[in-house]
Design a protein around this motif. Structure first.
Motif, PDB file in Angstrom:
ATOM      1  N   VAL A 297      -5.960   6.681  -1.260  1.00 13.80           N
ATOM      2  CA  VAL A 297      -6.618   5.801  -1.940  1.00 13.80           C
ATOM      3  C   VAL A 297      -5.929   4.516  -2.046  1.00 13.80           C
ATOM      4  O   VAL A 297      -4.615   4.406  -1.757  1.00 13.80           O
ATOM      5  CB  VAL A 297      -6.600   6.459  -3.426  1.00 13.80           C
ATOM      6  CG1 VAL A 297      -6.951   5.379  -4.519  1.00 13.80           C
ATOM      7  CG2 VAL A 297      -7.294   7.695  -3.510  1.00 13.80           C
ATOM      8  N   GLY A 298      -6.617   3.521  -2.000  1.00 10.80           N
ATOM      9  CA  GLY A 298      -6.194   1.982  -1.925  1.00 10.80           C
ATOM     10  C   GLY A 298      -6.774   1.140  -2.709  1.00 10.80           C
ATOM     11  O   GLY A 298      -8.096   1.585  -3.227  1.00 10.80           O
ATOM     12  N   MET A 299      -6.369  -0.038  -2.947  1.00  9.42           N
ATOM     13  CA  MET A 299      -7.167  -1.041  -3.481  1.00  9.42           C
ATOM     14  C   MET A 299      -7.305  -2.266  -2.541  1.00  9.42           C
ATOM     15  O   MET A 299      -6.359  -2.642  -1.865  1.00  9.42           O
ATOM     16  CB  MET A 299      -6.117  -1.618  -4.811  1.00  9.42           C
ATOM     17  CG  MET A 299      -6.265  -0.780  -6.131  1.00  9.42           C
ATOM     18  SD  MET A 299      -6.310  -1.542  -7.409  1.00  9.42           S
ATOM     19  CE  MET A 299      -4.776  -2.475  -7.334  1.00  9.42           C
ATOM     20  N   LEU A 300      -8.649  -2.570  -2.262  1.00  8.55           N
ATOM     21  CA  LEU A 300      -8.862  -3.708  -1.384  1.00  8.55           C
ATOM     22  C   LEU A 300      -9.211  -4.928  -2.071  1.00  8.55           C
ATOM     23  O   LEU A 300     -10.323  -4.757  -3.182  1.00  8.55           O
ATOM     24  CB  LEU A 300     -10.086  -3.041  -0.853  1.00  8.55           C
ATOM     25  CG  LEU A 300     -10.820  -3.915  -0.016  1.00  8.55           C
ATOM     26  CD1 LEU A 300     -10.311  -4.607   1.203  1.00  8.55           C
ATOM     27  CD2 LEU A 300     -12.294  -3.608   0.955  1.00  8.55           C
ATOM     28  N   GLU A 301      -8.469  -5.947  -1.928  1.00  9.70           N
ATOM     29  CA  GLU A 301      -8.570  -7.324  -2.401  1.00  9.70           C
ATOM     30  C   GLU A 301      -9.832  -8.001  -1.793  1.00  9.70           C
ATOM     31  O   GLU A 301      -9.770  -8.378  -0.506  1.00  9.70           O
ATOM     32  CB  GLU A 301      -7.214  -7.984  -2.341  1.00  9.70           C
ATOM     33  CG  GLU A 301      -7.357  -9.273  -3.252  1.00  9.70           C
ATOM     34  CD  GLU A 301      -6.187 -10.063  -3.273  1.00  9.70           C
ATOM     35  OE1 GLU A 301      -6.186 -11.289  -3.340  1.00  9.70           O
ATOM     36  OE2 GLU A 301      -5.115  -9.601  -3.115  1.00  9.70           O
ATOM     37  N   ILE A 302     -10.826  -8.158  -2.375  1.00  6.79           N
ATOM     38  CA  ILE A 302     -12.129  -8.899  -1.855  1.00  6.79           C
ATOM     39  C   ILE A 302     -11.920 -10.052  -1.039  1.00  6.79           C
ATOM     40  O   ILE A 302     -12.332 -10.246   0.054  1.00  6.79           O
ATOM     41  CB  ILE A 302     -13.233  -8.809  -2.956  1.00  6.79           C
ATOM     42  CG1 ILE A 302     -13.479  -7.446  -3.146  1.00  6.79           C
ATOM     43  CG2 ILE A 302     -14.534  -9.516  -2.050  1.00  6.79           C
ATOM     44  CD1 ILE A 302     -14.611  -7.457  -4.376  1.00  6.79           C
ATOM     45  N   ALA A 303     -11.233 -10.723  -1.437  1.00  5.66           N
ATOM     46  CA  ALA A 303     -11.146 -12.431  -1.144  1.00  5.66           C
ATOM     47  C   ALA A 303     -10.257 -12.383   0.138  1.00  5.66           C
ATOM     48  O   ALA A 303     -10.581 -13.090   1.249  1.00  5.66           O
ATOM     49  CB  ALA A 303     -10.251 -13.231  -2.192  1.00  5.66           C
ATOM     50  N   THR A 304      -9.240 -11.181   0.439  1.00 10.05           N
ATOM     51  CA  THR A 304      -8.292 -11.451   1.535  1.00 10.05           C
ATOM     52  C   THR A 304      -8.618 -10.445   2.310  1.00 10.05           C
ATOM     53  O   THR A 304      -8.163 -10.215   3.415  1.00 10.05           O
ATOM     54  CB  THR A 304      -6.656 -11.406   0.723  1.00 10.05           C
ATOM     55  OG1 THR A 304      -6.645 -10.382   0.159  1.00 10.05           O
ATOM     56  CG2 THR A 304      -6.546 -12.518  -0.130  1.00 10.05           C
ATOM     57  N   LYS A 305      -9.179  -9.098   1.693  1.00  4.45           N
ATOM     58  CA  LYS A 305      -9.495  -7.860   2.536  1.00  4.45           C
ATOM     59  C   LYS A 305      -8.134  -7.351   2.939  1.00  4.45           C
ATOM     60  O   LYS A 305      -8.281  -6.466   3.772  1.00  4.45           O
ATOM     61  CB  LYS A 305     -10.188  -8.380   3.977  1.00  4.45           C
ATOM     62  CG  LYS A 305     -11.564  -9.001   3.763  1.00  4.45           C
ATOM     63  CD  LYS A 305     -12.260  -9.133   5.225  1.00  4.45           C
ATOM     64  CE  LYS A 305     -13.559  -9.975   4.807  1.00  4.45           C
ATOM     65  NZ  LYS A 305     -14.370 -10.261   6.094  1.00  4.45           N
ATOM     66  N   LYS A 306      -7.128  -7.507   2.019  1.00 11.08           N
ATOM     67  CA  LYS A 306      -6.050  -6.835   2.052  1.00 11.08           C
ATOM     68  C   LYS A 306      -6.051  -5.369   1.446  1.00 11.08           C
ATOM     69  O   LYS A 306      -6.549  -5.519   0.028  1.00 11.08           O
ATOM     70  CB  LYS A 306      -4.837  -7.861   1.630  1.00 11.08           C
ATOM     71  CG  LYS A 306      -3.561  -7.029   1.716  1.00 11.08           C
ATOM     72  CD  LYS A 306      -2.452  -7.923   0.838  1.00 11.08           C
ATOM     73  CE  LYS A 306      -0.895  -7.334   0.790  1.00 11.08           C
ATOM     74  NZ  LYS A 306      -0.092  -8.444   0.025  1.00 11.08           N
ATOM     75  N   ILE A 307      -5.254  -4.512   1.935  1.00 10.52           N
ATOM     76  CA  ILE A 307      -5.430  -3.162   1.261  1.00 10.52           C
ATOM     77  C   ILE A 307      -4.094  -2.761   0.783  1.00 10.52           C
ATOM     78  O   ILE A 307      -2.922  -2.890   1.696  1.00 10.52           O
ATOM     79  CB  ILE A 307      -5.854  -2.027   2.071  1.00 10.52           C
ATOM     80  CG1 ILE A 307      -7.334  -2.354   2.628  1.00 10.52           C
ATOM     81  CG2 ILE A 307      -5.841  -0.646   1.660  1.00 10.52           C
ATOM     82  CD1 ILE A 307      -7.998  -1.105   3.649  1.00 10.52           C
ATOM     83  N   SER A 308      -3.918  -2.401  -0.538  1.00 11.77           N
ATOM     84  CA  SER A 308      -2.798  -2.002  -0.846  1.00 11.77           C
ATOM     85  C   SER A 308      -2.931  -0.476  -1.105  1.00 11.77           C
ATOM     86  O   SER A 308      -3.526  -0.052  -1.952  1.00 11.77           O
ATOM     87  CB  SER A 308      -2.261  -2.578  -2.255  1.00 11.77           C
ATOM     88  OG  SER A 308      -2.278  -3.900  -2.154  1.00 11.77           O
ATOM     89  N   TRP A 309      -2.106   0.257  -0.554  1.00  7.41           N
ATOM     90  CA  TRP A 309      -2.352   1.874  -0.699  1.00  7.41           C
ATOM     91  C   TRP A 309      -1.544   2.286  -1.909  1.00  7.41           C
ATOM     92  O   TRP A 309      -0.280   2.142  -2.121  1.00  7.41           O
ATOM     93  CB  TRP A 309      -1.568   2.469   0.536  1.00  7.41           C
ATOM     94  CG  TRP A 309      -2.535   1.932   1.734  1.00  7.41           C
ATOM     95  CD1 TRP A 309      -2.023   1.191   2.884  1.00  7.41           C
ATOM     96  CD2 TRP A 309      -3.879   2.607   2.177  1.00  7.41           C
ATOM     97  NE1 TRP A 309      -3.158   1.048   3.885  1.00  7.41           N
ATOM     98  CE2 TRP A 309      -4.134   1.931   3.386  1.00  7.41           C
ATOM     99  CE3 TRP A 309      -4.714   3.198   1.465  1.00  7.41           C
ATOM    100  CZ2 TRP A 309      -5.382   1.961   4.095  1.00  7.41           C
ATOM    101  CZ3 TRP A 309      -5.975   3.468   2.120  1.00  7.41           C
ATOM    102  CH2 TRP A 309      -6.404   2.988   3.278  1.00  7.41           C
ATOM    103  N   LEU A 310      -2.263   3.192  -2.608  1.00  4.49           N
ATOM    104  CA  LEU A 310      -1.794   3.750  -3.609  1.00  4.49           C
ATOM    105  C   LEU A 310      -1.319   5.420  -3.384  1.00  4.49           C
ATOM    106  O   LEU A 310      -0.316   5.709  -4.260  1.00  4.49           O
ATOM    107  CB  LEU A 310      -2.729   3.938  -4.923  1.00  4.49           C
ATOM    108  CG  LEU A 310      -3.258   2.427  -5.268  1.00  4.49           C
ATOM    109  CD1 LEU A 310      -4.655   2.682  -5.801  1.00  4.49           C
ATOM    110  CD2 LEU A 310      -2.241   2.186  -6.183  1.00  4.49           C
ATOM    111  N   THR A 311      -1.694   5.950  -2.317  1.00  5.48           N
ATOM    112  CA  THR A 311      -1.029   7.102  -1.891  1.00  5.48           C
ATOM    113  C   THR A 311      -0.987   7.166  -0.298  1.00  5.48           C
ATOM    114  O   THR A 311      -1.785   6.472   0.443  1.00  5.48           O
ATOM    115  CB  THR A 311      -2.273   8.404  -2.208  1.00  5.48           C
ATOM    116  OG1 THR A 311      -3.304   8.098  -1.593  1.00  5.48           O
ATOM    117  CG2 THR A 311      -2.344   8.345  -3.724  1.00  5.48           C
ATOM    118  N   LYS A 312      -0.140   7.850   0.268  1.00  4.09           N
ATOM    119  CA  LYS A 312       0.039   7.997   1.627  1.00  4.09           C
ATOM    120  C   LYS A 312       0.239   9.531   1.940  1.00  4.09           C
ATOM    121  O   LYS A 312       1.454   9.782   2.548  1.00  4.09           O
ATOM    122  CB  LYS A 312       1.052   7.025   2.149  1.00  4.09           C
ATOM    123  CG  LYS A 312       0.820   5.703   2.180  1.00  4.09           C
ATOM    124  CD  LYS A 312       2.113   4.883   2.626  1.00  4.09           C
ATOM    125  CE  LYS A 312       1.900   3.481   2.605  1.00  4.09           C
ATOM    126  NZ  LYS A 312       2.809   2.570   2.986  1.00  4.09           N
TER     127      LYS A 312
END
Length: 684
Positions: A297-312
């Motif tokens: 699961v991750g969070m995708l920032e729409i403006a930058t298309k950057k993904i911050s992973w919540l789980t690995k």
């Protein structure tokens, strides 16, 4: 079971499939942007459950209160336990609408959030699902098809008067999974003409009564699914998936213009799925296997298309929803077929598993599992000895209460068997195969008992620790059951899931045969009393087993199977046709493979008696597939029984047909592979 009894899987699953859509998107941004993957939360290591690897450690539990063939575990009783399906919160949080077959049909019901006697809202002979409550509370949208043909229309019903309106009226076009915009004016849903392999996304204007196409022109080998509104109603995020099922992307479409932007450009094959919009509309909660080959699961920032992973983690983690205030979110973690729900707090940065009963716990709610005020979570709990029921979790008290009651009088959870989790090596030594083994109470380890190898459909699906009415019945009749997750199953990472591509009926069949090898070594079984059984792709695997390894099986029960890759691809629904072409190749170029993996060409090898069941309106595995087997076996003088349920599709929805079908299976098994008498009784 396969991801919950009566549950659904993506379009590659021939048994419980939820066919989605896809479309060529007009891209707003013409230049390539690389997705940046960064760490958001510390990687979480989920506990690994113990699995038995030595067959001799499989044991039968003594239980003086349970006798063999007791009435409370009869087919009639077990299939009269209610099935509870999809659900949705009312806007005021006081009522829940849910799907159930209490009346014998999958209709909509209302129940107070505290629980209590439910009220039937819709009365129809046709199955209904995916109820979504309008934001103003005046309507509930849902979908319904015709005798299982999967040609769905979108309806609305008044929760106060029961008035029903068919919004789409399109017998040759399927509209599925309606969702309301936040202002309640619009409904979005996926659309697929009967002869098309493509799902597009439409928006229906409730005020003007017209339809706007959000996506158009999608390539034939892709589909769009799961449209999600932004809170301001200006955007719809959706997932576009390849027919092969190994690659997907997330897009966001501007509703006013219909222009779409790709948010997950990537190299190679990776899966990305959109789960929810953040309340402020700047981020998407997503699920993807891009970080390590396992769904996380991750969070995708729409403006930058950057993904911050919540789980690995190296299990199957699935995104859920943001809380209404955006301060928390939930996701699920499937570890060896048991699913827990996790709550993540953005303020504290802490993640914790909710204190729920063991089994399969899935988030419920068509928009969100959170109630509108964010104080409660709606979820479905399902376990080996507990049918699926809706529960509500109070975040303040950290306690749950049960909302629906599926069990009928006289059917007790304590009379049912909990399975053993087992691991065994694949025959080629490449994989460790996971399976669930069910052992009857009071079974004697004397080498005289019977067993069933129970094969799930898909193949991209998973047998999980959920309630299976038929398994509980046959175990009480005296049959041991092993349900393997062969290569190609979900839940064990990308490499394992893709291990049967262009090898259907090859290595995966060997994994099923290895399941029989494993249970033979328990000491309980007569090796000449093993049955092979499954539905859809599991039905295909059953036919492959009785033709390619005929000496192993005492009987075979293929349910809604396909048996001939050439005719299956020619006659099945176009979406599945694209999927099969993508996973097996071209029938002409790969003719030898198609022939070798089509059991219809090896019917002369069959030694076991067969029982085949089919649906008259099945668009996935047409009844003609099963008919080919019946004709061929009869021609050579073999033993075969056959039943077509003309008013059903791929999955039998009507309770009377479920009861009839599994009574036939039970009677067939007793006639051809009788179980040993445990010689136990309640009085002992």
């Amino acid at each position: 079971m396969t991801v919950g009894e009566g549950g659904v899987k993506p379009f590659s699953d021939k048994l419980f499939i939820l066919i989605s859509s896809n479309t060529r998107m007009r891209i707003l941004i013409s230049f390539a942007i690389v997705v940046v993957m960064s760490s958001f939360a510390s990687a979480q290591t989920l506990p690994v459950p113990h699995a038995i690897t030595d067959p001799k450690q499989i044991a039968s539990k003594p239980n003086a209160q349970v006798e063999q063939s007791q009435q409370s575990l009869s087919i009639e009783k077990l299939y009269m336990t209610r099935q509870v399906g999809r659900a949705s919160w009312s806007p005021d949080g006081k009522t829940i609408v849910f799907v159930s077959n209490i009346s014998g049909r999958n209709n909509l019901w209302l129940v107070p959030v505290e629980g209590g006697w439910p009220t039937q809202l819709t009365v129809s002979d046709q199955r209904q699902t995916a109820p979504a409550w309008s934001p103003d509370g005046k309507w509930i949208a849902y979908m319904s098809d015709y005798d299982g043909d999967e040609q769905w229309d979108v309806f609305i019903v008044s929760p106060k008067t029961g008035q029903v309106v068919n919004l789409t009226h399109t017998r040759e076009i399927a509209e599925e999974y309606p969702r309301w915009s936040a202002d309640g004016r619009y409904l979005t849903y996926t659309v697929k003409p009967k002869t098309s392999s493509v799902y597009e996304i439409d928006v229906y204007d409730m005020l003007m009564r017209d339809v706007k196409h959000v996506t158009t022109g999608t390539p034939a080998d892709r589909l769009n699914e799961n449209p999600i509104w932004s809170h301001d109603g200006k955007w719809i995020a959706y997932t576009q998936t390849q027919a092969k099922g190994t690659d997907s992307n997330i897009f966001v479409a501007e509703v006013a213009t219909g222009r779409s932007s790709l948010l997950t450009p990537h190299e190679g094959e990776q899966l990305f799925r959109c789960d929810d919009f953040s309340p402020d509309g700047t981020k998407l909660l997503i699920t993807s296997n891009a970080v390590n080959g396992y769904e996380n699961v991750g969070m995708l920032e729409i403006a930058t298309k950057k993904i911050s992973w919540l789980t690995k983690d190296k299990w199957e983690i699935g995104g859920g929803n943001f809380s209404p205030d955006g301060k928390r979110l939930v996701w699920t973690a499937n570890v060896e077929g048991n699913t827990d729900i996790y709550l993540h707090d953005f303020v504290t940065g802490k993640t914790a598993a909710l204190p729920l009963n063991k089994g399969v716990n899935q988030l419920a709610g068509e928009y969100s599992a959170f109630s509108k005020n964010g104080s409660r979570l709606l979820y479905n709990h399902n376990g080996a000895s507990a049918p699926g029921d809706l529960w509500v979790y109070q975040l303040a008290t950290e306690k749950s209460h049960q909302v629906t009651e599926s069990l009928v009088a006289g059917v007790h959870s304590e009379d049912m068997v909990e399975p053993f989790l087992v691991h065994y090596p694949s025959r080629d030594g490449k994989w460790t195969i996971s399976a669930f083994v069910y052992v009857p109470f009071n079974m004697v380890r004397n080498g005289q008992n019977a067993a069933i190898v129970y094969v799930h459909g898909g193949p991209t699906a998973q047998t999980v620790n959920s309630f299976n009415r038929f398994i509980q019945h046959v175990v009480n009749q005296g049959y041991m059951v092993i349900a393997p997750n062969y290569r190609g199953s979900t839940g064990y990472g990308k490499e394992f899931q893709q291990a049967n591509l262009f090898d259907m009926g090859g290595g995966d069949l060997q994994d099923v045969l290895a399941a029989a090898d494993f249970i033979k070594q328990t000491g309980f079984l007569d090796p000449k009393k093993i049955v092979l059984m499954g539905g859809s792709y599991g039905g295909y695997m059953t036919m492959m087993g009785v033709t390619k390894a005929p000496e192993v099986w005492a009987a075979g029960v293929p349910i809604v199977p396909f048996v001939n890759w050439f005719t299956e691809i020619e006659n099945e629904d176009p979406v599945l046709q694209q999927s099969d072409l993508a996973t097996m190749g071209d029938p002409e170029k790969n003719k030898a493979l198609f022939q070798d993996r089509s059991p219809i060409f090896f019917v002369d090898q069959i030694k076991a008696p067969l029982l085949l069941l089919a649906g008259g309106n099945d668009p996935r595995c047409p009844k003609e597939e099963a008919q080919q087997v019946v004709d061929a076996v009869k021609k050579r003088g073999g033993t075969v029984e056959y039943k077509v349920y003309e008013n059903e599709g791929h999955g039998f929805a009507r309770v009377e047909n479920q009861i009839d079908a599994y009574q036939r299976v039970s009677g067939f098994l007793k006639a051809h592979v009788p179980p040993a008498d445990c010689s136990c009784s309640l009085s002992e």
